[in-house]
Design a protein around this motif. Structure first.
Motif, PDB file in Angstrom:
ATOM      1  N   GLU A   1      16.214 -29.626 -17.683  1.00  0.00           N
ATOM      2  CA  GLU A   1      14.824 -30.005 -17.422  1.00  0.00           C
ATOM      3  C   GLU A   1      13.906 -28.971 -18.060  1.00  0.00           C
ATOM      4  N   PRO A   2      12.868 -29.404 -18.791  1.00  0.00           N
ATOM      5  CA  PRO A   2      11.941 -28.436 -19.376  1.00  0.00           C
ATOM      6  C   PRO A   2      11.192 -27.689 -18.276  1.00  0.00           C
ATOM      7  N   VAL A   3      10.719 -26.506 -18.608  1.00  0.00           N
ATOM      8  CA  VAL A   3      10.011 -25.694 -17.625  1.00  0.00           C
ATOM      9  C   VAL A   3       8.669 -26.333 -17.253  1.00  0.00           C
ATOM     10  N   THR A   4       8.116 -27.136 -18.147  1.00  0.00           N
ATOM     11  CA  THR A   4       6.892 -27.883 -17.857  1.00  0.00           C
ATOM     12  C   THR A   4       6.847 -29.118 -18.752  1.00  0.00           C
ATOM     13  N   ASP A   5       6.143 -30.123 -18.289  1.00  0.00           N
ATOM     14  CA  ASP A   5       5.999 -31.337 -19.086  1.00  0.00           C
ATOM     15  C   ASP A   5       4.539 -31.689 -19.313  1.00  0.00           C
ATOM     16  N   ARG A   6       3.660 -30.711 -19.110  1.00  0.00           N
ATOM     17  CA  ARG A   6       2.235 -30.969 -19.288  1.00  0.00           C
ATOM     18  C   ARG A   6       1.542 -29.682 -19.714  1.00  0.00           C
ATOM     19  N   ASN A   7       0.326 -29.830 -20.232  1.00  0.00           N
ATOM     20  CA  ASN A   7      -0.488 -28.669 -20.539  1.00  0.00           C
ATOM     21  C   ASN A   7      -1.142 -28.178 -19.253  1.00  0.00           C
ATOM     22  N   HIS A   8      -1.229 -26.870 -19.119  1.00  0.00           N
ATOM     23  CA  HIS A   8      -1.813 -26.265 -17.923  1.00  0.00           C
ATOM     24  C   HIS A   8      -3.184 -25.696 -18.277  1.00  0.00           C
ATOM     25  N   ASP A   9      -4.225 -26.295 -17.704  1.00  0.00           N
ATOM     26  CA  ASP A   9      -5.587 -25.830 -17.902  1.00  0.00           C
ATOM     27  C   ASP A   9      -5.957 -24.911 -16.757  1.00  0.00           C
ATOM     28  N   ASN A  10      -5.037 -24.031 -16.439  1.00  0.00           N
ATOM     29  CA  ASN A  10      -5.192 -23.043 -15.372  1.00  0.00           C
ATOM     30  C   ASN A  10      -4.117 -21.985 -15.592  1.00  0.00           C
ATOM     31  N   SER A  11      -4.176 -20.917 -14.833  1.00  0.00           N
ATOM     32  CA  SER A  11      -3.113 -19.925 -14.879  1.00  0.00           C
ATOM     33  C   SER A  11      -2.004 -20.386 -13.959  1.00  0.00           C
ATOM     34  N   TRP A  12      -0.751 -20.129 -14.366  1.00  0.00           N
ATOM     35  CA  TRP A  12       0.389 -20.674 -13.629  1.00  0.00           C
ATOM     36  C   TRP A  12       1.627 -19.805 -13.856  1.00  0.00           C
ATOM     37  N   SER A  13       2.701 -20.131 -13.165  1.00  0.00           N
ATOM     38  CA  SER A  13       3.955 -19.409 -13.312  1.00  0.00           C
ATOM     39  C   SER A  13       5.063 -20.355 -13.751  1.00  0.00           C
ATOM     40  N   ALA A  14       5.864 -19.890 -14.704  1.00  0.00           N
ATOM     41  CA  ALA A  14       7.015 -20.645 -15.194  1.00  0.00           C
ATOM     42  C   ALA A  14       8.277 -20.036 -14.605  1.00  0.00           C
ATOM     43  N   ASN A  15       9.026 -20.836 -13.866  1.00  0.00           N
ATOM     44  CA  ASN A  15      10.239 -20.366 -13.204  1.00  0.00           C
ATOM     45  C   ASN A  15      11.415 -20.401 -14.177  1.00  0.00           C
ATOM     46  N   LEU A  16      11.736 -19.235 -14.729  1.00  0.00           N
ATOM     47  CA  LEU A  16      12.878 -19.099 -15.632  1.00  0.00           C
ATOM     48  C   LEU A  16      14.015 -18.372 -14.926  1.00  0.00           C
ATOM     49  N   GLU A  17      14.064 -18.519 -13.604  1.00  0.00           N
ATOM     50  CA  GLU A  17      15.102 -17.890 -12.784  1.00  0.00           C
ATOM     51  C   GLU A  17      16.168 -18.873 -12.322  1.00  0.00           C
ATOM     52  N   LYS A  18      16.008 -20.136 -12.643  1.00  0.00           N
ATOM     53  CA  LYS A  18      16.971 -21.147 -12.210  1.00  0.00           C
ATOM     54  C   LYS A  18      18.358 -20.837 -12.775  1.00  0.00           C
ATOM     55  N   PRO A  19      19.396 -21.348 -12.128  1.00  0.00           N
ATOM     56  CA  PRO A  19      20.768 -21.080 -12.587  1.00  0.00           C
ATOM     57  C   PRO A  19      21.015 -21.447 -14.052  1.00  0.00           C
ATOM     58  N   GLN A  20      20.315 -22.443 -14.578  1.00  0.00           N
ATOM     59  CA  GLN A  20      20.523 -22.860 -15.972  1.00  0.00           C
ATOM     60  C   GLN A  20      20.213 -21.749 -16.962  1.00  0.00           C
ATOM     61  N   TYR A  21      19.409 -20.755 -16.558  1.00  0.00           N
ATOM     62  CA  TYR A  21      19.029 -19.666 -17.455  1.00  0.00           C
ATOM     63  C   TYR A  21      19.966 -18.466 -17.368  1.00  0.00           C
ATOM     64  N   GLU A  22      20.773 -18.395 -16.348  1.00  0.00           N
ATOM     65  CA  GLU A  22      21.638 -17.231 -16.146  1.00  0.00           C
ATOM     66  C   GLU A  22      22.586 -17.026 -17.327  1.00  0.00           C
ATOM     67  N   ASP A  23      23.185 -18.085 -17.818  1.00  0.00           N
ATOM     68  CA  ASP A  23      24.168 -17.984 -18.896  1.00  0.00           C
ATOM     69  C   ASP A  23      23.629 -18.448 -20.241  1.00  0.00           C
ATOM     70  N   ASP A  24      22.338 -18.734 -20.323  1.00  0.00           N
ATOM     71  CA  ASP A  24      21.789 -19.283 -21.564  1.00  0.00           C
ATOM     72  C   ASP A  24      20.474 -18.591 -21.917  1.00  0.00           C
ATOM     73  N   LEU A  25      20.594 -17.432 -22.528  1.00  0.00           N
ATOM     74  CA  LEU A  25      19.418 -16.654 -22.891  1.00  0.00           C
ATOM     75  C   LEU A  25      18.546 -17.389 -23.905  1.00  0.00           C
ATOM     76  N   SER A  26      19.163 -18.118 -24.840  1.00  0.00           N
ATOM     77  CA  SER A  26      18.362 -18.835 -25.838  1.00  0.00           C
ATOM     78  C   SER A  26      17.510 -19.918 -25.176  1.00  0.00           C
ATOM     79  N   LEU A  27      18.033 -20.567 -24.141  1.00  0.00           N
ATOM     80  CA  LEU A  27      17.259 -21.562 -23.398  1.00  0.00           C
ATOM     81  C   LEU A  27      16.090 -20.895 -22.681  1.00  0.00           C
ATOM     82  N   LEU A  28      16.341 -19.752 -22.077  1.00  0.00           N
ATOM     83  CA  LEU A  28      15.285 -19.019 -21.384  1.00  0.00           C
ATOM     84  C   LEU A  28      14.165 -18.673 -22.370  1.00  0.00           C
ATOM     85  N   LYS A  29      14.521 -18.152 -23.535  1.00  0.00           N
ATOM     86  CA  LYS A  29      13.499 -17.800 -24.529  1.00  0.00           C
ATOM     87  C   LYS A  29      12.753 -19.045 -25.005  1.00  0.00           C
ATOM     88  N   ARG A  30      13.470 -20.122 -25.278  1.00  0.00           N
ATOM     89  CA  ARG A  30      12.830 -21.354 -25.758  1.00  0.00           C
ATOM     90  C   ARG A  30      11.863 -21.905 -24.718  1.00  0.00           C
TER      91      ARG A  30
END
Length: 110
Positions: free
Chosen positions: A18-47
């Motif tokens: 699942e992408p970290v977001t599917d819309r443009n944010h016209d506000n300040s926000w936080s992107a959760n890159l701590e999900k298990p999918q990022y633990e073993d996939d650094l390239s996904l986290l960076k992307r």
């Protein structure tokens, strides 16, 4: 700052994530890159971190909250941000290490 709930279930077959977001944010926000999918996939986290910045409108920031498995973001995220946004009006700063071990980098889109 907006808060977003995230489904931590693994309902993505065939290695799709699942992408970290599917819309443009016209506000300040936080992107959760701590999900298990990022633990073993650094390239996904960076992307997904780069995509989060691309989905943040001018005049706002996004907090990239990275997975603890990769250590301090200076070792992997700063270069990725510089490669993608080096010539654009984008700035980032290290904020803090979370209690869970992850790290927060605030990226300002000017």
């Amino acid at each position: 700052m907006a808060s977003h709930s995230h489904d931590h279930g693994d309902d993505h077959a065939h290695g799709e994530t699942e992408p970290v977001t599917d819309r443009n944010h016209d506000n300040s926000w936080s992107a959760n890159l701590e999900k298990p999918q990022y633990e073993d996939d650094l390239s996904l986290l960076k992307r997904h971190g780069i995509e989060a910045v691309e989905h943040t409108t001018s005049g706002h920031h996004v907090n990239l909250v990275t997975h603890k498995a990769h250590g301090h973001p200076e070792g992997f995220l700063y270069d990725a941000l510089d490669d993608r946004f080096g010539d654009e009006d984008v700035e980032w700063e290290y904020i803090e290490q979370c209690g869970c071990g992850g790290h927060v980098v605030r990226v300002h889109v000017n």
